[in-house]
Design an enzyme around this catalytic site. Structure first.
Site, PDB file in Angstrom:
ATOM      1  N   LYS A  18      -0.935  -9.661  14.054  1.00 48.63           N
ATOM      2  CA  LYS A  18      -0.296  -9.018  13.899  1.00 48.63           C
ATOM      3  C   LYS A  18      -1.178  -8.256  12.305  1.00 48.63           C
ATOM      4  CE  LYS A  18       3.557  -6.458  13.052  1.00 48.63           C
ATOM      5  NZ  LYS A  18       2.714  -5.169  13.001  1.00 48.63           N
ATOM      6  N   GLN A  51      -5.509 -10.084   5.852  1.00 51.94           N
ATOM      7  CA  GLN A  51      -3.990 -10.574   6.934  1.00 51.94           C
ATOM      8  C   GLN A  51      -3.330 -11.634   6.958  1.00 51.94           C
ATOM      9  OE1 GLN A  51      -3.118  -6.853   7.440  1.00 51.94           O
ATOM     10  NE2 GLN A  51      -0.434  -7.942   7.281  1.00 51.94           N
ATOM     11  N   LYS A  86      -1.829 -13.442   4.323  1.00 52.89           N
ATOM     12  CA  LYS A  86      -0.570 -12.919   3.682  1.00 52.89           C
ATOM     13  C   LYS A  86       0.400 -12.709   4.609  1.00 52.89           C
ATOM     14  CE  LYS A  86      -1.420  -7.937   2.853  1.00 52.89           C
ATOM     15  NZ  LYS A  86      -1.576  -6.550   3.462  1.00 52.89           N
ATOM     16  N   LYS A 134      -5.985  -7.185  12.511  1.00 53.18           N
ATOM     17  CA  LYS A 134      -6.847  -5.473  12.131  1.00 53.18           C
ATOM     18  C   LYS A 134      -7.214  -4.494  12.600  1.00 53.18           C
ATOM     19  CE  LYS A 134      -5.644  -3.786   7.707  1.00 53.18           C
ATOM     20  NZ  LYS A 134      -3.638  -3.863   7.495  1.00 53.18           N
ATOM     21  N   GLY A 143       0.852   0.431  10.970  1.00 53.94           N
ATOM     22  CA  GLY A 143       0.308   1.224  10.899  1.00 53.94           C
ATOM     23  C   GLY A 143      -0.778   0.544   9.309  1.00 53.94           C
ATOM     24  N   ASP A 144      -1.937   1.606   8.931  1.00 54.35           N
ATOM     25  CA  ASP A 144      -2.669   0.993   7.380  1.00 54.35           C
ATOM     26  C   ASP A 144      -3.328   2.521   6.981  1.00 54.35           C
ATOM     27  OD1 ASP A 144      -3.809  -1.077   6.134  1.00 54.35           O
ATOM     28  OD2 ASP A 144      -5.532   0.239   5.883  1.00 54.35           O
ATOM     29  N   THR A 189       6.606  -1.381   2.144  1.00 59.08           N
ATOM     30  CA  THR A 189       5.161  -2.184   1.394  1.00 59.08           C
ATOM     31  C   THR A 189       5.472  -1.404  -0.060  1.00 59.08           C
ATOM     32  OG1 THR A 189       3.716  -1.551   3.162  1.00 59.08           O
ATOM     33  CG2 THR A 189       2.376  -2.231   1.405  1.00 59.08           C
ATOM     34  N   ASN A 230       0.786   6.317   1.893  1.00 63.87           N
ATOM     35  CA  ASN A 230       2.180   5.317   2.174  1.00 63.87           C
ATOM     36  C   ASN A 230       3.315   4.557   1.118  1.00 63.87           C
ATOM     37  OD1 ASN A 230       3.857   2.461   3.312  1.00 63.87           O
ATOM     38  ND2 ASN A 230       4.921   4.783   4.286  1.00 63.87           N
ATOM     39  N   SER A 235       7.593  -5.216   9.182  1.00 65.94           N
ATOM     40  CA  SER A 235       7.265  -4.803  10.387  1.00 65.94           C
ATOM     41  C   SER A 235       8.277  -6.506  11.454  1.00 65.94           C
ATOM     42  CB  SER A 235       5.673  -4.992  10.545  1.00 65.94           C
ATOM     43  OG  SER A 235       5.629  -3.961  10.601  1.00 65.94           O
TER      44      SER A 235
END
Ligand code: NDP
Ligand code: 2IT
Length: 451
Positions: A90, A111, A114, A126, A165-166, A209, A241, A384
């Site tokens: 993810k 990630q 996290k 990622k 997204g990023d 976020t 964002n 998410s």
């Protein structure tokens, strides 16, 4: 030689130019977890670090697409599937000209820890491309996304790998990517998160976020015996964002959010940023921040090239709390000194690894409340996962329910990080607390699952 130095020495050969940011992220984690490695030999006996820093696989592919002038364009696409010890891979997709394998390895590695901190069943990954959506028509973005998904769809799935997204990837891009996946596979399933609400997205994913970073900060300030954000001047970098929604939540809580920035310059509006205008400029017109002062002449616009090299205008504004929400290494030791001299009380990383290692050390040695990215910005990926849960059960949660669960998650992460730091003799150090707590869970799963 200390345990951390011994471990880092093993990876010296991987410290090449392209891996610079990956190495930076890895080095921080190794130094942080040294007390854990020392107190329990099982992690070294099972070669956890050696295994954790190598992605399970790196998928690299060509993306060809036709621009509006009918010219053929070629980009490179990637997906770094790093670790799935705790759940399906993810993590987001980044579309930016700077994207390369090293940047995606750094982001994928962060990630893993996290996602572990969220307590939810998700592994780390990622992906992205060196494609630049800036200045492209919607049709060109659609063409690119379709071609990108033509290759990527082979490697993703709701129980295998779920991108989101990023930087450069928002609801528009996720919509096009989802449309192509659906077309190729003839399935309507939760293979991507951050979808628009009316076809499978979760309420509050766009806000998650930024809101989450502010919830984390509130909890941290309370736990550290500091005053709340109400009435306080806050500085924010970025205008995407994460930044927009951090500003929104800060304003809702009565704080005065006085700045934002993009790759070309910084806005300083001492009366508080006009969020409606900011959304209009960035989300609707997709243009530069310089137009902000056309309707707000009392605000100041500082172009990047007009600021002394080596420092960033946004971190020279006195504030109570700072929120770097743009990109990696955007806050250096000169910026840290400026913030400290101006009396900053807390720094919260909304972006991934926005502070350089020297800046982080400065904050920690000056006892600034410092919330590291992998803990503070975990609200995005947490929601998410809520989107995955809603998709899997064919249900929709209310805004209030998602917000409540997000708040609970951020408070839980903050408390767990602080407690872990205390348990390992580094009270108040949220960097070490986050790294140890995140690592331990993944490492224990890797041991239990065998090699
Ligand atoms: P967006 O693309 O929405 O916005 C990125 C913002 O950062 C833009 O304002 C952009 O400016 C600015 N920016 C990018 N590169 C630079 C640079 N080199 N110098 C100055 N400004 C820059 O991305 P997000 O808001 O989604 O992401 C921001 C950060 O947050 C990233 O580090 C991302 O990894 C992280 N993050 C994002 C999450 C999410 O849910 N979206 C979750 C967790 C972390 P311009 O408009 O000029 O390009
Ligand atoms: O860095 C991040 O956590 C993200 N870009 C969000 C990842 C996700 O899967 O929602």
């Amino acid at each position: 030689m200390s345990i951390a130095d011994q471990e880092i020495k093993k990876f010296e050969n991987s410290n090449c130019a392209e891996n610079k940011v990956f190495y930076q992220a890895m080095e921080e984690v190794i130094y942080s977890i040294a007390p854990l490695l020392e107190s329990d030999s099982k992690y070294r006996d099972h070669s956890i670090l050696e295994r954790l820093v190598v992605p399970d696989r790196v998928i690299k592919f060509k993306v060809t697409w036709l621009d509006d002038q009918q010219n053929i364009q070629v980009n490179t696409g990637f997906r770094v599937q790093f670790n799935n010890a705790l759940g399906p891979y993810k993590g987001g997709l980044r579309f930016h000209p700077s994207v390369n394998e090293g940047i995606l390895k750094f982001l994928g590695f962060e990630q893993i820890l996290k996602n572990s901190l969220t307590g939810l069943p998700i592994g780390g990954a990622k992906g992205g491309s060196d494609f630049d959506p800036k200045g492209k028509s919607d049709f060109e973005v659609m063409k690119f996304c379709s071609s990108f998904m033509t290759e990527l769809h082979k490697y993703i799935g709701p129980r295998m790998d779920v991108p989101a997204g990023d930087i450069g990837v928002g609801a528009r891009e996720i919509g096009y990517l989802f449309g192509e996946y659906k077309k190729i596979t003839s399935t309507f399933e939760g293979v991507l998160t951050g979808k628009p609400f009316f076809f499978g997205g979760s309420l509050m994913r766009p806000e998650a976020t930024g809101y989450g970073a502010v919830y984390f900060t509130e909890t941290m300030l309370e736990m550290e015996g500091k005053e709340s954000l109400e009435g306080k001047v806050c500085t924010i970098s970025g205008a995407g964002n994460v930044a927009l929604h951090a500003i929104e939540k800060l304003q809702q809580l009565g704080a005065i959010a006085v700045s934002c920035s993009d790759s070309k310059g910084t806005i300083h509006d001492p009366r508080g940023v006009d969020l409606d205008l900011l959304k209009e400029l960035k989300l609707v017109k997709r243009t530069s921040l310089e137009f902000y002062i056309e309707t707000h002449p009392e605000a100041e616009y500082i172009p990047v090239e007009e600021y002394p090299e080596g420092a960033h205008a946004v971190w020279d504004i006195p504030c109570y709390a700072a929120f770097p929400c743009a990109t990696q290494n955007e806050l250096n030791d000169v910026d840290a000194q400026n913030l400290i001299v101006n009396g900053v009380v807390s720094v919260t990383e909304g972006a991934n690894m926005p502070s350089t290692p020297k800046a982080v050390n400065d904050f920690l040695s000056h006892k600034i409340c410092f919330a590291p990215a992998k803990a503070a910005n975990a609200g995005g990926v947490a929601v998410s996962e809520f989107e995955m849960a809603q998709n899997a059960s064919m249900s929709k949660w209310s805004f209030e329910k998602v917000d409540e669960k997000l708040k609970e998650t951020m408070q839980m992460i903050c408390k767990r990080v602080a407690l872990t730091a205390k348990d390992y003799g580094v009270e108040g150090n949220y960097v070490d607390g986050a790294n140890i707590a995140g690592f331990k869970k993944v490492a224990d799963a890797m041991i239990a699952e065998g090699i």
